[in-house]
Design an enzyme around this catalytic site. Structure first.
Site, PDB file in Angstrom:
ATOM      1  N   ASP A 150     -22.938  72.373   6.545  1.00 31.71           N
ATOM      2  CA  ASP A 150     -21.805  72.081   7.478  1.00 31.71           C
ATOM      3  C   ASP A 150     -21.611  73.041   8.410  1.00 31.71           C
ATOM      4  OD1 ASP A 150     -19.645  70.335   8.059  1.00 31.71           O
ATOM      5  OD2 ASP A 150     -18.779  70.435   5.864  1.00 31.71           O
ATOM      6  N   ASP A 205     -15.998  62.755  10.028  1.00 34.84           N
ATOM      7  CA  ASP A 205     -15.890  62.286   8.651  1.00 34.84           C
ATOM      8  C   ASP A 205     -15.680  60.704   8.308  1.00 34.84           C
ATOM      9  OD1 ASP A 205     -16.681  64.861   8.045  1.00 34.84           O
ATOM     10  OD2 ASP A 205     -14.938  65.197   6.749  1.00 34.84           O
TER      11      ASP A 205
HETATM   12  C1  GLA Z   1     -16.718  68.530   6.289  1.00 41.67           C
HETATM   13  C2  GLA Z   1     -18.005  67.636   5.862  1.00 41.67           C
HETATM   14  C3  GLA Z   1     -17.774  66.609   4.817  1.00 41.67           C
HETATM   15  C4  GLA Z   1     -17.119  67.607   3.618  1.00 41.67           C
HETATM   16  C5  GLA Z   1     -16.189  68.642   3.810  1.00 41.67           C
HETATM   17  C6  GLA Z   1     -16.224  69.759   2.837  1.00 41.67           C
HETATM   18  O1  GLA Z   1     -15.545  67.795   6.874  1.00 41.67           O
HETATM   19  O2  GLA Z   1     -17.995  66.610   7.073  1.00 41.67           O
HETATM   20  O3  GLA Z   1     -18.361  65.694   4.791  1.00 41.67           O
HETATM   21  O4  GLA Z   1     -18.596  68.485   3.322  1.00 41.67           O
HETATM   22  O5  GLA Z   1     -16.453  69.249   5.221  1.00 41.67           O
HETATM   23  O6  GLA Z   1     -14.977  70.558   3.100  1.00 41.67           O
END
Ligand code: GLA
Length: 404
Positions: A150, A205
């Site tokens: 990430d 997301d």
């Molecule tokens: C980010 C990523 C998500 C998930 C969260 C976890 O938002 O884009 O897919 O992995 O972190 O905290």
């Protein structure tokens, strides 16, 4: 004991740095398929739940349908020890990660984990910054086959350099691993990550709705249609071993209806997207299970050419997508984004599709194709005749076309 661990780490680091560093080739030659904890469980992860999910992948027929990776997302880690090794939450994972990886492997599945290029993960757990080789080495010891990496708390880090660093360390640690970049498309990873990783997120997301934007104040998450629109212009960057990732599936999550699930899954298949389910597999409905395991739709996604679909037409919320497949075949998907049904009258002969990127031309005046409706399993006649039907709201008509 800890000193020995550090010594082994140092020696293997010295040895490993002589290895030519690049991503592991020959992995993810078709889009990765699996399951990830985030979309349903967020931080509520545990070894019992992950084991149950591995069992459910097998029992539901998903493993046989191609789902392979069981990935624990954020929140499995709680700190670092005095030597800097990552500490797994002992309450939630009392048997440790190696035992859990072994369990997943015993089911003929592969095991994935999550970390972050920054100082902390997005949920505020320790990130890998400054511990890249140590973490890569730890994952290799555990037998981790997939890493989602990430981009939170990265401050002024350079994205390409940060991801390349981890890719090299994974390579040096020696255990073949799929590397999934998750920097949300911020620095256009499609332009530089082909040699670094196997898939890269193209957007922020996903959110479990068909067509909406969820505003969290400082950031937004996106419905399936919003994410779909953000894929424009990216198809030429994807191919075997390196995929655009429009985020994990929301099939069976939230309030998505059966037809919305079908449309979402069909479009992710057309996009040659990684198919990473995110629902609770232990108690999904039969309808959701059927969506996730539809062999024809999966075959479109997993086609060896690895070509992302072309958006051929968009007209009043009705989109027509063409995906070139192996052996002269095509997948065609009519997507009705409206809530109301639409009438479809598609004259194949009048629609000649020249796919310059794939170097393929669809011309039913020269080649006749027979058609299979992938959701009903029925033959739909041939491209000699205009296709006339109605598509329900937020649904698709998806076909596989075979040369007659
Ligand atoms: C980010 C990523 C998500 C998930 C969260 C976890 O938002 O884009 O897919 O992995 O972190 O905290």
């Amino acid at each position: 004991m800890r000193t020995i661990k550090l010594l082994v780490l140092t020696i293997s680091l010295l040895f490993a740095s002589t290895v030519f560093a690049q991503k592991f080739e020959e992995l993810a030659l078709t889009p990765p398929m699996g399951w990830n904890s985030w979309n349903t469980f967020a931080c509520n992860v545990s070894e019992d739940m992950i084991k149950e999910m591995a069992d459910a992948i097998v029992e539901s027929g998903m493993r046989d349908a191609g789902y392979e990776y069981v990935v624990i997302d954020d929140c499995w880690q709680i700190g670092r020890d005095s030597l800097g090794f990552i500490i797994v939450d002992p309450e939630r994972f009392p048997s440790g990660m190696k035992a859990l990886a072994d369990y997943v492997h015993s089911k003929d599945l592969k095991f994935g984990i999550y970390s972050c290029a920054g100082i902390k993960t997005c949920a505020g757990r320790p990130g890998s910054r400054g511990h890249e080789y140590q973490d890569a080495y730890t994952y290799a010891q555990w037998g981790v086959d997939y890493l989602k990496y990430d981009w939170c708390f990265t401050e002024d880090q350079n994205a390409k350099a940060s991801y390349r660093l981890m890719s090299e360390k994974l390579r040096e640690a020696g255990h073949p691993i799929v590397f999934s970049l998750c920097e949300w498309g911020t620095y256009k990873p499609w332009e530089w990550a082909k040699e670094i990783g196997h898939l890269w997120r193209t957007t922020g997301d996903i959110y479990a709705c068909f067509d909406c934007v969820e505003d969290h104040g400082t950031w937004k998450s996106w419905g399936t249609m919003q994410i779909l629109d953000m894929q424009d212009g990216l198809r030429e960057y994807a191919g075997p071993g390196h995929w655009n990732d429009p985020d994990m599936l929301e099939v069976g999550v939230g309030s998505l209806t059966d037809n919305e699930n079908r449309a979402h899954f069909s479009m992710w298949a057309m996009l040659a997207a990684p198919l990473i389910a995110g629902n609770d597999l232990r108690n999904m409905t039969e309808e959701v299970r059927k969506v996730l395991t539809n062999a024809d739709v999966i075959s479109v996604n997993q086609d060896a050419l690895g070509i992302q679909a072309l958006k051929y037409k968009a007209d009043n919320g009705l989109e027509t997508w063409f995906k070139p497949l192996e052996n002269g075949k095509w997948a065609v998907c009519f997507l009705n984004r409206n809530t109301e049904p639409v009438k479809l009258n598609f004259d194949w002969a009048a629609n000649i599709v020249n796919d310059e990127f794939a170097k393929r031309i669809f011309d039913s005046n020269k080649t006749t194709y027979t058609m299979k409706n992938v959701w009903t399993g029925k033959k739909e006649g041939s491209t000699k005749k205009t296709l006339s039907t109605e598509i329900p709201g937020r649904d698709v008509l998806m076909l596989i076309l075979n040369e007659d």
